[in-house]
Design an enzyme around this catalytic site. Structure first.
Site, mmCIF file in Angstrom:
data_model
loop_
_atom_site.group_PDB
_atom_site.id
_atom_site.type_symbol
_atom_site.label_atom_id
_atom_site.label_comp_id
_atom_site.label_asym_id
_atom_site.label_seq_id
_atom_site.Cartn_x
_atom_site.Cartn_y
_atom_site.Cartn_z
ATOM 1 N N TRP A 29 -15.349 11.420 -13.410
ATOM 2 C CA TRP A 29 -14.566 11.108 -12.213
ATOM 3 C C TRP A 29 -14.029 12.375 -11.543
ATOM 4 C CZ3 TRP A 29 -9.616 12.913 -12.270
ATOM 5 C CH2 TRP A 29 -9.013 13.142 -13.516
ATOM 6 N N TRP A 39 1.656 1.614 -3.589
ATOM 7 C CA TRP A 39 0.666 2.291 -4.424
ATOM 8 C C TRP A 39 0.798 3.801 -4.291
ATOM 9 C CZ3 TRP A 39 -2.237 1.542 -8.479
ATOM 10 C CH2 TRP A 39 -3.226 2.460 -8.777
ATOM 11 N N TRP A 74 -19.842 11.373 -20.745
ATOM 12 C CA TRP A 74 -20.327 11.519 -19.379
ATOM 13 C C TRP A 74 -21.688 12.220 -19.381
ATOM 14 C CZ3 TRP A 74 -17.379 8.739 -16.328
ATOM 15 C CH2 TRP A 74 -16.018 8.615 -16.582
ATOM 16 N N TRP A 106 -8.942 7.604 -8.427
ATOM 17 C CA TRP A 106 -10.191 7.887 -9.124
ATOM 18 C C TRP A 106 -10.095 7.485 -10.587
ATOM 19 C CZ3 TRP A 106 -15.180 8.966 -8.464
ATOM 20 C CH2 TRP A 106 -15.616 9.268 -7.161
ATOM 21 N N GLU A 110 0.827 -1.198 0.000
ATOM 22 C CA GLU A 110 0.000 0.000 0.000
ATOM 23 C C GLU A 110 0.867 1.255 0.000
ATOM 24 O OE1 GLU A 110 -3.347 0.030 -0.439
ATOM 25 O OE2 GLU A 110 -2.926 -2.084 -0.807
ATOM 26 N N ASN A 146 -11.029 1.949 2.381
ATOM 27 C CA ASN A 146 -10.521 1.872 1.014
ATOM 28 C C ASN A 146 -11.408 1.041 0.097
ATOM 29 O OD1 ASN A 146 -8.321 2.417 -0.963
ATOM 30 N ND2 ASN A 146 -8.188 0.181 -0.935
#
Length: 477
Positions: free
Chosen positions: A360, A279, A307, A383, A276, A342
Site C-alpha cells: 500500500w 473521517w 507483498w 490506504w 466525511e 472517493n
C-alpha cells in the site's frame, strides 16, 4: 507596539485563524510562509500539491495585499528563517497554527527549543474541529474505530463559531526581501501537465467558499445517494481547499448546520456530509496518537504480509493500463485532474494492494505525488484502511470486484466512457468486462485486446484467491 510574526503553514486563509486574530489584537503582524522541503523530507509536497500551493499562496498574498500588507516568502530552514526575520523586524512573538504530522511536530519541538528566550512562541488550534487529546474513549485511550469516535465527537459541544477575518490589521512592513513565488518553481515545466488545471480548480479562500456555496445550494440534496457514483457531480470537492487550510472545518460545519436548520428535510444529507469531515478528524486522531502510521501497518500482523511488488504491474496501474476499465478510468482521472472520486479511490487502491499484492505504501506515495488534496493523515489512513492493515479496516477478505463496482456505480458507463475512450463503443453489457465480449462485439466497437486496450493484468478470481492465501499466511504465522 511589538510586531508579531504569523507563520502560515497548512492554514492559507485570513478568516477563522485564532493565531492571526490574537496577533492582530496585539499590534503589527508580519505574515510569513516558509517552504522547508528538507524538514519535510519524503513528505515534501508532491507535484500536484506544489501546483496547488503556488496558486494558493498567490491568492493569500493578494488577500493580504488588499489590506495593505505583503506576504513574506522564504525557502530553507524554518528556524533559521524565523530567527533572521525576527531579528530584522524586532518581532517579540511568533504565532502559528498547530500541525500533526510527525515531521511538523518535530519542527514545533525544535522551534520551542530555539526560541526559549526573547521571542514568545505560541501555537494555536485551527486545522481541526477537535484537538486530538480532547477525544478519548471511556478508558482514556484513543479511539481505533471510526463509528464510536464520531459518535463521541457528536456528543461534545459543537465547534465554536468561526472567527471573522480580523478587521483593520496593521500589517508590518517587511524589513528584508521576500523570495519570488516564481523562483520556487512549484509549477510544472517541460511538459506543463497542469496547463488546463486553472479551468478545473480555483485555489484560495474565494475558490473554497464558492465551492462550498455551490455544493450546499445545488448538490447536497442528492449527496447521500449520488456520492458513490463517479459520473455524477454530487460531491463537494472541498478536500484540496481543506488540505491547504483555505477554509476552516468550523466554517464548513456551521454553514452546513445552518442549511439543515433552514431545511430540516436535508438533515440526513448534512449528517452524511459532515461524517466525511469526521473521517478527516479520525485520520488526524490516528496520525497524532500513532505517528508511525505513515510508514508501518497499524495492525502489526501485516508487517509480515508477503507483498509481491511487481514493478511492471505497478507502472501499468499508474498509467491506467490494467485492463479493468473502471480502475483505468480512475487512474486517468487522477493524472488528468489531480483528483479522483472517493469511491474510485477505494476501488483502485484495493486493486493495487489486493489484486496485485503491491504494498500500500507504493500506492500511497503515487497518490501523494499526483493528488492536489494529498493529505498526510487522510491519504495514509485511507490506504491502510483499504489494504486491511489500518484502523477500522474492513475484513481483509472483503476485496472489491472491479467489474461489479463498475456495473453498480457506473451502470450506464458514463464515467468509463469519458476516461477510457478505447472501450467507449462497447455495449453496456461488456463495458466493464471487455475480455468476455465476443470477437464480433469487440470488432464492432473497435477494441483490439492486447493492442489498443490491454488484457486484464490478473484474473479477478485467481487474484482474490492469491490475496486470501497471502492473508492466511500472516494469520497462521
Amino acid at each position: 507596539m511589538t510586531t508579531t510574526i504569523y507563520l502560515f503553514r497548512n492554514d492559507l486563509r485570513l478568516a477563522d485563524l485564532p493565531g492571526l486574530a490574537a496577533a492582530a489584537a496585539n499590534g503589527p503582524v508580519l505574515p510569513v510562509y516558509i517552504l522547508d522541503d528538507d524538514a519535510a523530507g519524503d513528505r515534501a509536497h508532491g507535484g500536484a500539491s506544489r501546483w496547488w500551493l503556488h496558486h494558493s499562496l498567490r491568492a493569500l498574498a493578494a488577500d493580504i495585499a488588499a489590506g495593505g500588507g505583503q506576504l513574506v516568502l522564504r525557502s530553507g530552514d524554518t528556524v533559521s528563517c524565523l530567527q533572521e526575520l525576527a531579528a530584522v523586524s524586532g518581532a517579540g512573538a511568533i504565532h502559528f497554527s498547530r500541525s500533526y504530522s510527525p515531521w511538523e511536530r518535530a519542527l514545533e519541538t525544535r522551534l520551542r527549543q530555539e526560541f526559549d528566550g526573547g521571542v514568545h512562541l505560541k501555537r494555536f488550534p485551527g486545522v481541526l474541529l477537535h484537538e486530538p487529546e480532547s477525544i478519548a474513549n471511556q478508558t482514556g485511550e484513543p479511539f481505533k474505530v471510526f463509528t464510536p469516535f464520531w459518535r463521541h465527537c457528536r456528543r461534545q459541544n459543537g465547534p465554536g463559531l468561526p472567527l471573522r477575518t480580523p478587521s483593520g490589521v496593521t500589517w508590518s512592513k517587511p524589513q528584508s526581501s521576500s523570495d519570488s513565488l516564481e523562483d520556487w518553481a512549484l509549477l510544472p515545466r517541460n511538459p506543463d501537465w497542469a496547463a488546463h488545471w486553472p479551468k478545473l480548480w480555483t485555489p484560495g479562500t474565494a475558490g473554497a467558499r464558492h465551492a462550498l456555496e455551490q455544493f450546499l445550494r445545488h448538490r447536497l440534496q442528492r449527496y447521500a445517494s449520488g456520492r458513490d457514483h463517479p459520473a455524477e457531480n454530487a460531491t463537494s470537492r472541498l478536500s484540496p481547499h481543506l488540505r491547504f487550510g483555505e477554509i476552516s472545518p468550523r466554517e464548513i460545519w456551521h454553514k452546513a448546520r445552518e442549511l439543515a436548520a433552514r431545511n430540516p428535510q436535508q438533515q440526513d444529507q448534512v449528517d452524511k456530509f459532515l461524517s466525511e469531515l469526521g473521517w478527516r478528524e479520525f485520520s488526524y486522531h490516528l496520525l497524532y496518537h500513532f505517528p508511525t502510521i505513515p510508514e508501518k501497518p497499524f495492525k502489526e500482523q501485516f508487517s509480515d504480509f508477503p507483498w509481491l511488488g511487481n514493478q511492471a504491474q505497478l507502472r501499468a496501474w499508474q498509467r491506467g493500463q490494467t485492463g479493468y476499465p473502471v480502475v483505468d478510468a480512475g487512474m486517468r482521472e487522477l493524472w488528468h485532474t489531480g483528483y479522483m472520486h472517493n469511491r474510485i479511490r477505494m476501488v483502485t487502491a484495493s486493486f493495487l494492494s489486493k489484486h496485485l499484492l503491491t504494498h500500500w505504501r507504493a500506492g500511497e506515495r503515487w497518490f501523494w505525488d499526483t493528488l492536489v488534496d494529498a493529505d498526510p493523515a487522510s491519504n495514509t489512513c485511507s490506504w491502510q484502511w483499504v489494504a486491511g492493515s489500518g484502523a477500522d479496516a474492513a475484513p481483509y477478505f472483503r476485496i472489491f470486484n472491479p467489474v461489479i463496482q463498475g456495473e453498480k456505480f457506473d451502470a450506464d458507463g458514463a464515467y468509463v466512457r469519458h476516461w477510457v475512450p478505447e472501450v467507449a463503443r462497447l455495449p453496456d453489457r461488456w463495458l466493464h468486462r471487455p475480455w468476455e465480449a465476443t470477437d464480433e462485439v469487440l470488432s464492432a466497437a473497435g477494441v483490439v485486446l492486447g493492442d489498443n486496450y490491454p488484457r486484464p493484468l490478473v484474473d479477478h478470481r485467481q487474484a482474490r484467491e492469491a490475496a486470501l492465501s497471502a492473508y492466511q499466511q500472516i494469520r497462521s504465522g
